[in-house]
Scaffold this motif. Structure first.
Motif, PDB file in Angstrom:
ATOM      1  N   PHE A 205     -17.154  -1.267 -63.047  1.00 21.44           N
ATOM      2  CA  PHE A 205     -17.270  -2.683 -62.705  1.00 21.44           C
ATOM      3  C   PHE A 205     -16.881  -3.548 -63.899  1.00 21.44           C
ATOM      4  N   VAL A 206     -17.388  -3.204 -65.056  1.00 23.60           N
ATOM      5  CA  VAL A 206     -17.077  -3.957 -66.278  1.00 23.60           C
ATOM      6  C   VAL A 206     -15.587  -3.857 -66.606  1.00 23.60           C
ATOM      7  N   LEU A 207     -15.034  -2.648 -66.537  1.00 20.04           N
ATOM      8  CA  LEU A 207     -13.622  -2.449 -66.864  1.00 20.04           C
ATOM      9  C   LEU A 207     -12.704  -3.153 -65.875  1.00 20.04           C
ATOM     10  N   ALA A 208     -13.085  -3.150 -64.593  1.00 23.07           N
ATOM     11  CA  ALA A 208     -12.251  -3.783 -63.570  1.00 23.07           C
ATOM     12  C   ALA A 208     -12.133  -5.281 -63.807  1.00 23.07           C
ATOM     13  N   PHE A 209     -13.235  -5.925 -64.154  1.00 23.16           N
ATOM     14  CA  PHE A 209     -13.199  -7.368 -64.386  1.00 23.16           C
ATOM     15  C   PHE A 209     -12.439  -7.699 -65.658  1.00 23.16           C
ATOM     16  N   ARG A 210     -12.537  -6.842 -66.650  1.00 29.08           N
ATOM     17  CA  ARG A 210     -11.745  -7.076 -67.867  1.00 29.08           C
ATOM     18  C   ARG A 210     -10.261  -6.891 -67.580  1.00 29.08           C
ATOM     19  N   ASN A 211      -9.922  -5.954 -66.707  1.00 29.41           N
ATOM     20  CA  ASN A 211      -8.531  -5.672 -66.380  1.00 29.41           C
ATOM     21  C   ASN A 211      -7.839  -6.868 -65.733  1.00 29.41           C
ATOM     22  N   VAL A 212      -8.567  -7.578 -64.860  1.00 31.00           N
ATOM     23  CA  VAL A 212      -7.974  -8.724 -64.162  1.00 31.00           C
ATOM     24  C   VAL A 212      -8.288 -10.046 -64.857  1.00 31.00           C
ATOM     25  N   HIS A 213      -9.004  -9.973 -65.981  1.00 27.82           N
ATOM     26  CA  HIS A 213      -9.354 -11.160 -66.764  1.00 27.82           C
ATOM     27  C   HIS A 213     -10.186 -12.156 -65.963  1.00 27.82           C
ATOM     28  N   TRP A 214     -11.071 -11.626 -65.132  1.00 28.15           N
ATOM     29  CA  TRP A 214     -12.022 -12.477 -64.429  1.00 28.15           C
ATOM     30  C   TRP A 214     -13.354 -12.434 -65.173  1.00 28.15           C
ATOM     31  N   LYS A 215     -14.081 -13.518 -65.078  1.00 29.60           N
ATOM     32  CA  LYS A 215     -15.417 -13.540 -65.653  1.00 29.60           C
ATOM     33  C   LYS A 215     -16.400 -12.916 -64.672  1.00 29.60           C
ATOM     34  N   TRP A 216     -17.429 -12.245 -65.206  1.00 26.56           N
ATOM     35  CA  TRP A 216     -18.383 -11.549 -64.347  1.00 26.56           C
ATOM     36  C   TRP A 216     -19.123 -12.506 -63.413  1.00 26.56           C
ATOM     37  N   ARG A 217     -19.306 -13.726 -63.859  1.00 23.98           N
ATOM     38  CA  ARG A 217     -20.039 -14.669 -63.006  1.00 23.98           C
ATOM     39  C   ARG A 217     -19.230 -15.079 -61.772  1.00 23.98           C
ATOM     40  N   THR A 218     -17.973 -14.631 -61.708  1.00 28.99           N
ATOM     41  CA  THR A 218     -17.141 -14.942 -60.548  1.00 28.99           C
ATOM     42  C   THR A 218     -17.803 -14.532 -59.240  1.00 28.99           C
ATOM     43  N   VAL A 219     -18.501 -13.400 -59.258  1.00 31.73           N
ATOM     44  CA  VAL A 219     -19.086 -12.886 -58.018  1.00 31.73           C
ATOM     45  C   VAL A 219     -20.223 -13.773 -57.510  1.00 31.73           C
ATOM     46  N   TRP A 220     -20.747 -14.643 -58.384  1.00 28.40           N
ATOM     47  CA  TRP A 220     -21.847 -15.514 -57.972  1.00 28.40           C
ATOM     48  C   TRP A 220     -21.360 -16.912 -57.588  1.00 28.40           C
ATOM     49  N   GLU A 221     -20.074 -17.173 -57.795  1.00 28.81           N
ATOM     50  CA  GLU A 221     -19.544 -18.493 -57.466  1.00 28.81           C
ATOM     51  C   GLU A 221     -19.470 -18.680 -55.956  1.00 28.81           C
ATOM     52  N   ALA A 222     -19.559 -19.927 -55.507  1.00 27.44           N
ATOM     53  CA  ALA A 222     -19.499 -20.225 -54.073  1.00 27.44           C
ATOM     54  C   ALA A 222     -18.123 -19.848 -53.529  1.00 27.44           C
ATOM     55  N   PRO A 223     -18.081 -19.215 -52.333  1.00 25.33           N
ATOM     56  CA  PRO A 223     -16.795 -18.857 -51.730  1.00 25.33           C
ATOM     57  C   PRO A 223     -15.939 -20.092 -51.496  1.00 25.33           C
ATOM     58  N   GLN A 224     -14.624 -19.918 -51.617  1.00 31.52           N
ATOM     59  CA  GLN A 224     -13.682 -21.007 -51.380  1.00 31.52           C
ATOM     60  C   GLN A 224     -12.944 -20.775 -50.072  1.00 31.52           C
ATOM     61  N   ALA A 225     -12.624 -21.841 -49.374  1.00 33.79           N
ATOM     62  CA  ALA A 225     -11.852 -21.730 -48.138  1.00 33.79           C
ATOM     63  C   ALA A 225     -10.385 -21.551 -48.506  1.00 33.79           C
ATOM     64  N   LEU A 226      -9.791 -20.467 -47.995  1.00 29.53           N
ATOM     65  CA  LEU A 226      -8.390 -20.182 -48.285  1.00 29.53           C
ATOM     66  C   LEU A 226      -7.547 -20.410 -47.032  1.00 29.53           C
ATOM     67  N   SER A 227      -6.302 -20.794 -47.246  1.00 29.09           N
ATOM     68  CA  SER A 227      -5.418 -21.014 -46.101  1.00 29.09           C
ATOM     69  C   SER A 227      -5.002 -19.698 -45.458  1.00 29.09           C
ATOM     70  N   THR A 228      -4.979 -18.616 -46.270  1.00 27.82           N
ATOM     71  CA  THR A 228      -4.622 -17.309 -45.718  1.00 27.82           C
ATOM     72  C   THR A 228      -5.665 -16.285 -46.148  1.00 27.82           C
ATOM     73  N   PRO A 229      -6.890 -16.406 -45.647  1.00 20.04           N
ATOM     74  CA  PRO A 229      -7.947 -15.504 -46.072  1.00 20.04           C
ATOM     75  C   PRO A 229      -7.745 -14.090 -45.540  1.00 20.04           C
ATOM     76  N   LEU A 230      -8.162 -13.127 -46.299  1.00 19.17           N
ATOM     77  CA  LEU A 230      -8.166 -11.749 -45.830  1.00 19.17           C
ATOM     78  C   LEU A 230      -9.488 -11.511 -45.126  1.00 19.17           C
ATOM     79  N   ASP A 231      -9.434 -11.239 -43.823  1.00 18.86           N
ATOM     80  CA  ASP A 231     -10.664 -10.989 -43.073  1.00 18.86           C
ATOM     81  C   ASP A 231     -11.129  -9.567 -43.386  1.00 18.86           C
ATOM     82  N   ILE A 232     -12.026  -9.464 -44.343  1.00 19.13           N
ATOM     83  CA  ILE A 232     -12.391  -8.139 -44.835  1.00 19.13           C
ATOM     84  C   ILE A 232     -13.068  -7.287 -43.775  1.00 19.13           C
TER      85      ILE A 232
END
Length: 431
Positions: A205-232
């Motif tokens: 988990f730590v290595l993956a976030f460093r690889n994409v240069h995202w901050k760990w707190r990203t997972v706690w941020e409010a979801p954003q509405a995307l024009s082309t969301p991936l319906d997981i």
């Protein structure tokens, strides 16, 4: 295509390099448990310690959506945002899954239902009540962090996952050693493997976030509405079915032997399965490297699919032969000559390695939501065939019964149908 096979080779090589460490750690862990608790008790410790393999669907199948989103991260202008939102949604859902799983395990322990569920003898009824909860808790805690491995896989860095994964068996050995020296209840030694899983998940988990240069707190941020969301959930729902049925069919064999066989047969099955798992991982880690390429190529991946089937067939054949030749003497040494792995058990696991290897390219080609739905159907049919067949065969042939049942069911219900469906898809037929 050269890049793809280089990725497969790198993934397989990284696993091959770490495999001796995995085998040595498994060897050490098994020896410590047998020396500390005895050969019969080892069978029950292995049964409990690997019980989490029956519930990998606790990740809700979200790993498939995360890997696919990461693979397409740079394919279009919105790929980065879609990948980030997919990861955020998956992490939050898996936090909930972790809490629910811990609650279920607590209820089962409070009710004292483990002996009846697992076929444990009366002498272990008292110890099993809370020891099993303690043993499985690390796995439940690892669930949200498990998306790190899927992020690295989708980004073409499965070799990093392989290198980190060697921590799992090493941590398990260290945990077993500490618990044994502290005089812990024998069943508590079962927590060693789930503890190793937790360590690997957090590190990836730590290595993956460093690889994409995202901050760990990203997972706690409010979801954003995307024009082309991936319906997981379109991918997660069928993937969850696959993740329920495949391990359910395989791991139920251990439970069937526990209920219908002798403690000696359970010990033999468990020890052979202990070495089957890392051998299988050598195959699956090479195969899973195909996922990002197939996700990008889609129906244009015929040449890659055809060549990868040939490569995986040879890999499965070699792995099966080596397993057949080596597992019995290794088991004899590891168990200090207390546990014998019969030839039929060794041969059944070897054949299962070969059949599973042949299935890998098709499994990683059919990963769009509709094609995953097809896989969900085939894996469900496999489980519905394997479990009754295992119940029928076990009284007749012993511990090898569930394994032969898997060989037949995987070949007839997964491998062959998925090869046919892959061929049709690559010929341009609609998904």
């Amino acid at each position: 295509m050269t890049t793809v096979f280089r990725s497969m080779a790198l993934s397989g090589f990284s696993r091959a390099v770490t495999l001796p460490i995995t085998f040595f750690a498994t060897f050490a862990t098994t020896s410590i448990v047998i020396a500390y608790a005895g050969a019969t008790m080892y069978g029950f410790v292995a049964l409990i310690g690997l019980l989490f393999q029956l519930i990998p669907f606790a990740d809700l199948g979200l790993g498939a959506a995360v890997s696919t989103a990461m693979a397409r991260r740079s394919s279009n202008d919105g790929g980065e945002d879609v990948a980030r939102e997919t990861v955020k949604s998956a992490f939050r859902a898996l936090m909930l899954s972790s809490i629910v799983l811990l609650a279920i395990l607590t209820v089962i322990s409070a009710a004292g239902a483990w002996p009846d569920m697992l076929g444990l003898p009366d002498s272990l009824a008292g110890a099993s009540r809370w020891a099993i909860l303690v043993s499985l808790a690390p796995f439940a805690l690892s669930l949200p962090f498990g998306i790190g491995q899927r992020m690295l896989l989708g980004d073409g860095k499965n070799h990093v996952v392989n290198l980190v994964s060697v921590m799992g068996p090493v941590l398990a050995t260290l945990a077993t050693l500490v618990l044994a020296f502290s005089g812990a209840e024998p069943l508590v030694l079962a927590m060693a493997t789930p503890f190793g899983v937790l360590g690997v998940s957090v590190t990836c988990f730590v290595l993956a976030f460093r690889n994409v240069h995202w901050k760990w707190r990203t997972v706690w941020e409010a979801p954003q509405a995307l024009s082309t969301p991936l319906d997981i959930w379109h991918a997660a729902a069928p993937m969850m079915i696959v993740m329920i049925t495949v391990p359910l069919a395989l791991q139920s064999g251990r439970l069937i032997v526990a209920h219908m066989g002798s403690p000696e047969q359970l010990a033999s099955y468990s020890l052979a399965a202990q070495f089957y798992a890392p051998t299988l991982s050598l195959i699956t880690t090479a195969g899973i490297a195909l996922w990002p390429s197939f996700a990008r190529l889609g129906s244009q991946g015929r040449a890659l699919w055809t060549k990868s089937i040939g490569i995986m067939a040879v890999t499965g054949l070699v792995a099966g032969i080596l397993f057949l030749v080596l597992v019995r003497p290794v088991a004899w040494i590891v168990s200090s000559q207390q546990i014998d792995v019969p030839w039929d058990v060794a041969a059944a696991f070897a054949m299962l390695l070969f059949v599973t290897a042949l299935h890998q390219p098709s499994a990683y080609l059919l990963t769009s939501p509709r094609l995953l739905t097809f896989q969900a159907g085939s894996s469900s049919a496999m489980a519905l065939a394997a479990i009754p067949l295992a119940i029928f065969l076990t009284p007749l042939v012993g511990a090898s019964g569930p394994i032969w049942a898997m060989v037949i069911a995987v070949g007839a219900c997964q491998m062959i149908p998925c090869i046919i469906r892959s061929s049709l898809f690559l010929k341009g037929h609609a998904e």
